[in-house]
Design an enzyme around this catalytic site. Structure first.
Site, PDB file in Angstrom:
ATOM      1  N   LYS A 187      22.841  15.892  -7.659  1.00 22.03           N
ATOM      2  CA  LYS A 187      22.623  14.454  -7.460  1.00 22.03           C
ATOM      3  C   LYS A 187      22.744  13.699  -8.781  1.00 22.03           C
ATOM      4  O   LYS A 187      22.083  14.021  -9.767  1.00 22.03           O
ATOM      5  CB  LYS A 187      21.267  14.198  -6.810  1.00 22.03           C
TER       6      LYS A 187
ATOM      7  N   PRO B 177       0.839  -1.207   0.000  1.00 21.59           N
ATOM      8  CA  PRO B 177       0.000   0.000   0.000  1.00 21.59           C
ATOM      9  C   PRO B 177       0.873   1.256   0.000  1.00 21.59           C
ATOM     10  O   PRO B 177       1.814   1.360   0.777  1.00 21.59           O
ATOM     11  CB  PRO B 177      -0.788  -0.137   1.311  1.00 21.59           C
ATOM     12  N   GLU B 178       0.565   2.186  -0.901  1.00 20.29           N
ATOM     13  CA  GLU B 178       1.325   3.427  -0.999  1.00 20.29           C
ATOM     14  C   GLU B 178       0.522   4.572  -0.392  1.00 20.29           C
ATOM     15  O   GLU B 178      -0.526   4.364   0.219  1.00 20.29           O
ATOM     16  CB  GLU B 178       1.695   3.682  -2.455  1.00 20.29           C
TER      17      GLU B 178
ATOM     18  N   ARG C  16       0.769 -11.272   6.053  1.00 21.50           N
ATOM     19  CA  ARG C  16       2.215 -11.462   5.931  1.00 21.50           C
ATOM     20  C   ARG C  16       2.998 -10.921   7.112  1.00 21.50           C
ATOM     21  O   ARG C  16       4.180 -11.214   7.272  1.00 21.50           O
ATOM     22  CB  ARG C  16       2.716 -10.820   4.637  1.00 21.50           C
TER      23      ARG C  16
ATOM     24  N   HIS D 271      -5.725 -13.718  11.069  1.00 24.54           N
ATOM     25  CA  HIS D 271      -4.812 -12.639  10.682  1.00 24.54           C
ATOM     26  C   HIS D 271      -5.249 -11.275  11.216  1.00 24.54           C
ATOM     27  O   HIS D 271      -4.660 -10.256  10.851  1.00 24.54           O
ATOM     28  CB  HIS D 271      -4.686 -12.585   9.160  1.00 24.54           C
TER      29      HIS D 271
END
Length: 270
Positions: free
Chosen positions: A152, A2-3, A109, A90
Protein backbone atom coordinates in the site's frame (compact mmCIF):
# COMPACT_ATOMS: atom_id res chain seq x y z
CA UNK A 1 -17.06 13.17 16.31
CA UNK A 2 -17.29 10.59 19.12
CA UNK A 3 -14.68 7.91 18.41
CA UNK A 4 -14.33 4.30 19.56
CA UNK A 5 -13.54 5.06 23.23
CA UNK A 6 -16.48 7.45 23.47
CA UNK A 7 -18.84 4.86 22.00
CA UNK A 8 -17.46 2.14 24.28
CA UNK A 9 -17.92 4.45 27.26
CA UNK A 10 -21.48 5.15 26.15
CA UNK A 11 -22.30 1.46 25.77
CA UNK A 12 -20.90 0.65 29.20
CA UNK A 13 -22.90 3.49 30.71
CA UNK A 14 -26.12 2.32 29.08
CA UNK A 15 -25.60 -1.30 30.09
CA UNK A 16 -26.25 -0.59 33.75
CA UNK A 17 -29.68 0.79 32.93
CA UNK A 18 -30.75 -1.30 29.93
CA UNK A 19 -29.17 -4.76 30.07
CA UNK A 20 -31.73 -7.29 31.29
CA UNK A 21 -34.48 -4.66 31.37
CA UNK A 22 -37.75 -4.49 29.46
CA UNK A 23 -38.43 -1.42 27.34
CA UNK A 24 -41.89 -0.47 28.59
CA UNK A 25 -42.31 2.42 26.18
CA UNK A 26 -40.50 3.83 23.16
CA UNK A 27 -41.23 6.98 21.24
CA UNK A 28 -39.66 9.06 18.50
CA UNK A 29 -40.06 12.81 18.26
CA UNK A 30 -39.14 13.27 14.61
CA UNK A 31 -39.12 10.99 11.54
CA UNK A 32 -35.38 10.91 10.96
CA UNK A 33 -31.82 11.67 11.95
CA UNK A 34 -29.24 11.35 9.18
CA UNK A 35 -31.72 8.95 7.62
CA UNK A 36 -35.27 7.91 8.58
CA UNK A 37 -35.91 5.89 11.71
CA UNK A 38 -36.98 2.31 10.88
CA UNK A 39 -40.76 2.37 10.37
CA UNK A 40 -41.31 -0.45 12.88
CA UNK A 41 -38.82 0.85 15.47
CA UNK A 42 -41.36 1.77 18.15
CA UNK A 43 -43.30 -1.47 17.66
CA UNK A 44 -40.18 -3.64 17.90
CA UNK A 45 -38.77 -1.85 20.94
CA UNK A 46 -41.95 -1.63 22.99
CA UNK A 47 -42.13 -4.62 25.33
CA UNK A 48 -38.78 -6.03 24.20
CA UNK A 49 -36.18 -7.21 26.71
CA UNK A 50 -32.61 -6.00 26.24
CA UNK A 51 -30.36 -9.05 26.39
CA UNK A 52 -26.95 -7.50 25.69
CA UNK A 53 -25.22 -4.26 24.81
CA UNK A 54 -22.15 -4.19 22.62
CA UNK A 55 -20.13 -2.19 20.13
CA UNK A 56 -18.81 -2.65 16.60
CA UNK A 57 -16.34 0.02 15.50
CA UNK A 58 -18.09 3.34 16.27
CA UNK A 59 -21.58 1.81 16.43
CA UNK A 60 -23.45 0.85 19.59
CA UNK A 61 -25.47 -2.40 19.59
CA UNK A 62 -28.58 -3.04 21.68
CA UNK A 63 -29.57 -6.71 21.37
CA UNK A 64 -33.23 -7.55 21.94
CA UNK A 65 -34.97 -10.80 22.82
CA UNK A 66 -36.92 -10.50 19.56
CA UNK A 67 -33.92 -11.59 17.48
CA UNK A 68 -33.33 -7.98 16.51
CA UNK A 69 -30.47 -5.56 17.17
CA UNK A 70 -30.89 -1.81 17.37
CA UNK A 71 -27.75 -0.19 15.99
CA UNK A 72 -27.01 3.43 16.82
CA UNK A 73 -24.34 5.82 15.61
CA UNK A 74 -23.73 9.06 17.49
CA UNK A 75 -22.74 11.08 14.42
CA UNK A 76 -21.14 14.42 15.23
CA UNK A 77 -22.97 15.42 18.39
CA UNK A 78 -25.10 12.49 19.52
CA UNK A 79 -25.24 11.25 23.10
CA UNK A 80 -27.55 9.31 25.37
CA UNK A 81 -29.01 11.11 28.39
CA UNK A 82 -30.05 9.00 31.36
CA UNK A 83 -33.00 10.11 33.50
CA UNK A 84 -32.92 13.69 32.19
CA UNK A 85 -34.84 16.30 34.14
CA UNK A 86 -36.87 17.08 31.02
CA UNK A 87 -37.15 15.90 27.42
CA UNK A 88 -35.77 18.57 25.10
CA UNK A 89 -36.24 19.30 21.42
CA UNK A 90 -33.07 17.37 20.51
CA UNK A 91 -34.09 14.19 22.37
CA UNK A 92 -35.25 12.37 19.26
CA UNK A 93 -35.63 8.79 20.60
CA UNK A 94 -36.81 8.15 24.15
CA UNK A 95 -36.88 4.76 25.90
CA UNK A 96 -38.58 4.07 29.22
CA UNK A 97 -37.69 0.87 31.07
CA UNK A 98 -39.82 -1.25 33.32
CA UNK A 99 -37.56 -0.22 36.19
CA UNK A 100 -38.57 3.40 35.65
CA UNK A 101 -35.48 4.78 33.93
CA UNK A 102 -35.67 7.13 30.95
CA UNK A 103 -32.98 7.09 28.26
CA UNK A 104 -32.99 9.78 25.59
CA UNK A 105 -30.92 9.79 22.40
CA UNK A 106 -30.00 13.44 21.99
CA UNK A 107 -28.54 14.67 18.69
CA UNK A 108 -28.57 18.40 18.00
CA UNK A 109 -26.97 18.13 14.55
CA UNK A 110 -28.82 14.96 13.56
CA UNK A 111 -25.82 13.29 11.87
CA UNK A 112 -26.42 10.12 13.90
CA UNK A 113 -28.48 7.12 12.88
CA UNK A 114 -30.62 4.30 14.25
CA UNK A 115 -31.15 0.99 12.44
CA UNK A 116 -32.85 -2.33 13.17
CA UNK A 117 -31.21 -5.51 11.92
CA UNK A 118 -32.08 -9.16 12.41
CA UNK A 119 -29.61 -10.73 14.84
CA UNK A 120 -28.61 -13.42 12.36
CA UNK A 121 -27.86 -10.77 9.71
CA UNK A 122 -25.78 -8.46 11.91
CA UNK A 123 -22.46 -9.22 10.20
CA UNK A 124 -24.08 -8.47 6.83
CA UNK A 125 -25.22 -4.99 7.89
CA UNK A 126 -23.79 -2.79 5.13
CA UNK A 127 -21.34 -0.73 7.23
CA UNK A 128 -20.03 -3.91 8.92
CA UNK A 129 -19.69 -6.19 5.92
CA UNK A 130 -16.27 -4.98 4.77
CA UNK A 131 -14.86 -3.86 8.12
CA UNK A 132 -11.52 -5.03 9.38
CA UNK A 133 -10.91 -6.48 12.85
CA UNK A 134 -11.53 -4.60 16.08
CA UNK A 135 -8.34 -2.92 17.30
CA UNK A 136 -8.91 -4.29 20.80
CA UNK A 137 -9.76 -7.78 19.56
CA UNK A 138 -7.53 -10.85 19.19
CA UNK A 139 -7.43 -10.72 15.37
CA UNK A 140 -5.66 -7.37 15.29
CA UNK A 141 -2.02 -8.39 15.40
CA UNK A 142 1.23 -7.09 13.89
CA UNK A 143 1.26 -10.03 11.47
CA UNK A 144 -2.30 -9.24 10.33
CA UNK A 145 -1.46 -5.56 9.92
CA UNK A 146 1.65 -6.36 7.90
CA UNK A 147 -0.45 -8.47 5.50
CA UNK A 148 -3.20 -5.84 5.28
CA UNK A 149 -0.73 -3.05 4.50
CA UNK A 150 1.45 -4.98 2.06
CA UNK A 151 2.10 -2.96 -1.08
CA UNK A 152 0.00 0.00 0.00
CA UNK A 153 1.33 3.39 -1.09
CA UNK A 154 -0.98 5.66 0.96
CA UNK A 155 0.42 7.04 4.21
CA UNK A 156 0.20 4.88 7.33
CA UNK A 157 -2.01 7.51 9.00
CA UNK A 158 -4.58 7.28 6.20
CA UNK A 159 -4.36 3.49 6.06
CA UNK A 160 -5.21 3.19 9.75
CA UNK A 161 -8.29 5.37 9.21
CA UNK A 162 -9.49 2.95 6.52
CA UNK A 163 -12.25 0.92 8.20
CA UNK A 164 -11.53 -2.00 5.86
CA UNK A 165 -8.12 -2.39 7.49
CA UNK A 166 -9.06 -1.83 11.13
CA UNK A 167 -12.50 -0.97 12.47
CA UNK A 168 -13.24 2.09 14.52
CA UNK A 169 -9.99 4.02 14.61
CA UNK A 170 -10.38 7.79 14.34
CA UNK A 171 -8.14 10.78 13.84
CA UNK A 172 -7.29 11.54 17.47
CA UNK A 173 -6.21 8.05 18.43
CA UNK A 174 -4.29 7.33 15.24
CA UNK A 175 -2.24 10.51 15.78
CA UNK A 176 -1.57 9.53 19.38
CA UNK A 177 -0.71 5.89 18.59
CA UNK A 178 1.69 6.78 15.77
CA UNK A 179 3.45 9.18 18.12
CA UNK A 180 3.82 6.52 20.80
CA UNK A 181 5.20 4.09 18.21
CA UNK A 182 7.50 6.82 16.83
CA UNK A 183 6.28 6.34 13.25
CA UNK A 184 5.99 9.21 10.76
CA UNK A 185 2.32 9.66 9.84
CA UNK A 186 3.20 10.24 6.17
CA UNK A 187 5.34 7.09 5.77
CA UNK A 188 3.98 4.78 3.06
CA UNK A 189 1.91 2.13 4.82
CA UNK A 190 3.47 -0.74 2.93
CA UNK A 191 6.96 0.37 3.97
CA UNK A 192 6.36 0.20 7.72
CA UNK A 193 8.42 -2.76 8.89
CA UNK A 194 7.14 -5.60 11.04
CA UNK A 195 9.29 -4.51 14.02
CA UNK A 196 7.68 -1.06 13.83
CA UNK A 197 4.22 -2.62 13.59
CA UNK A 198 5.05 -4.64 16.71
CA UNK A 199 5.32 -1.28 18.46
CA UNK A 200 2.28 0.22 16.74
CA UNK A 201 -0.30 -2.44 17.59
CA UNK A 202 0.22 -2.25 21.37
CA UNK A 203 0.39 1.55 21.10
CA UNK A 204 -3.06 1.53 19.48
CA UNK A 205 -4.41 -0.82 22.13
CA UNK A 206 -2.90 1.24 24.96
CA UNK A 207 -4.17 4.60 23.79
CA UNK A 208 -7.69 3.25 23.27
CA UNK A 209 -7.74 1.45 26.61
CA UNK A 210 -6.45 4.48 28.49
CA UNK A 211 -9.04 6.70 26.85
CA UNK A 212 -11.87 4.30 27.72
CA UNK A 213 -10.71 4.26 31.32
CA UNK A 214 -10.67 8.07 31.31
CA UNK A 215 -14.19 8.26 29.90
CA UNK A 216 -13.14 9.29 26.41
CA UNK A 217 -11.97 12.59 24.95
CA UNK A 218 -14.74 15.16 25.19
CA UNK A 219 -14.98 17.12 21.95
CA UNK A 220 -17.61 19.83 21.52
CA UNK A 221 -20.98 18.27 22.39
CA UNK A 222 -19.91 14.80 23.51
CA UNK A 223 -20.59 13.72 27.09
CA UNK A 224 -20.97 10.35 28.77
CA UNK A 225 -24.51 9.10 29.45
CA UNK A 226 -24.24 10.29 33.06
CA UNK A 227 -23.53 13.80 31.78
CA UNK A 228 -19.88 13.81 32.86
CA UNK A 229 -17.15 14.80 30.43
CA UNK A 230 -14.33 12.44 29.55
CA UNK A 231 -10.90 13.72 30.44
CA UNK A 232 -8.47 11.81 28.21
CA UNK A 233 -7.86 15.02 26.26
CA UNK A 234 -5.68 16.10 29.17
CA UNK A 235 -3.33 13.23 28.27
CA UNK A 236 -2.94 13.95 24.56
CA UNK A 237 0.73 13.99 23.64
CA UNK A 238 0.42 15.52 20.16
CA UNK A 239 -3.20 15.93 19.10
CA UNK A 240 -4.25 19.58 19.20
CA UNK A 241 -0.82 20.62 20.52
CA UNK A 242 0.69 22.35 17.49
CA UNK A 243 3.65 24.49 18.47
CA UNK A 244 3.93 22.95 21.92
CA UNK A 245 6.91 20.91 23.16
CA UNK A 246 7.06 17.15 22.73
CA UNK A 247 8.42 15.11 25.64
CA UNK A 248 11.47 14.31 23.48
CA UNK A 249 12.45 17.96 23.26
CA UNK A 250 11.03 18.49 19.78
CA UNK A 251 8.05 20.62 18.78
CA UNK A 252 4.65 19.29 17.76
CA UNK A 253 3.69 20.20 14.20
CA UNK A 254 0.48 19.99 12.21
CA UNK A 255 -0.29 19.29 8.56
CA UNK A 256 -3.36 18.12 6.65
CA UNK A 257 -3.82 14.56 5.38
CA UNK A 258 -6.98 13.48 3.64
CA UNK A 259 -8.74 16.63 4.78
CA UNK A 260 -7.93 16.03 8.46
CA UNK A 261 -5.36 17.57 10.75
CA UNK A 262 -2.36 15.41 11.57
CA UNK A 263 -0.32 16.24 14.65
CA UNK A 264 3.16 14.78 15.06
CA UNK A 265 6.71 15.39 16.24
CA UNK A 266 9.35 15.38 13.48
CA UNK A 267 12.12 14.78 16.01
CA UNK A 268 10.94 11.46 17.46
CA UNK A 269 8.65 10.13 14.68
CA UNK A 270 10.67 8.74 11.81
Amino acid sequence: MPELPEVETTVRGLAGFLEGEVIARARVHRPDLRRPFPPDLVQVLTGAKVTLLGRRAKYGLIHLDREQVMIFHLGMSGRWRIDPEYIGKHDHLVLETGAGHVLALNDARRFGSVDLVASEALEDFAPFAAMGPEPLGPDFTPAYLKRALAGKIPAIKLALLDQRIVAGLGNIYVCEALHRARIRPDRAAGRVSLPRLKLLVPAIRDVLTESIEAGGSSMRDYARPDGELGYFAAHWRVYGREGQPCHCGGTVERFVQGGRSTFWCPKCQR
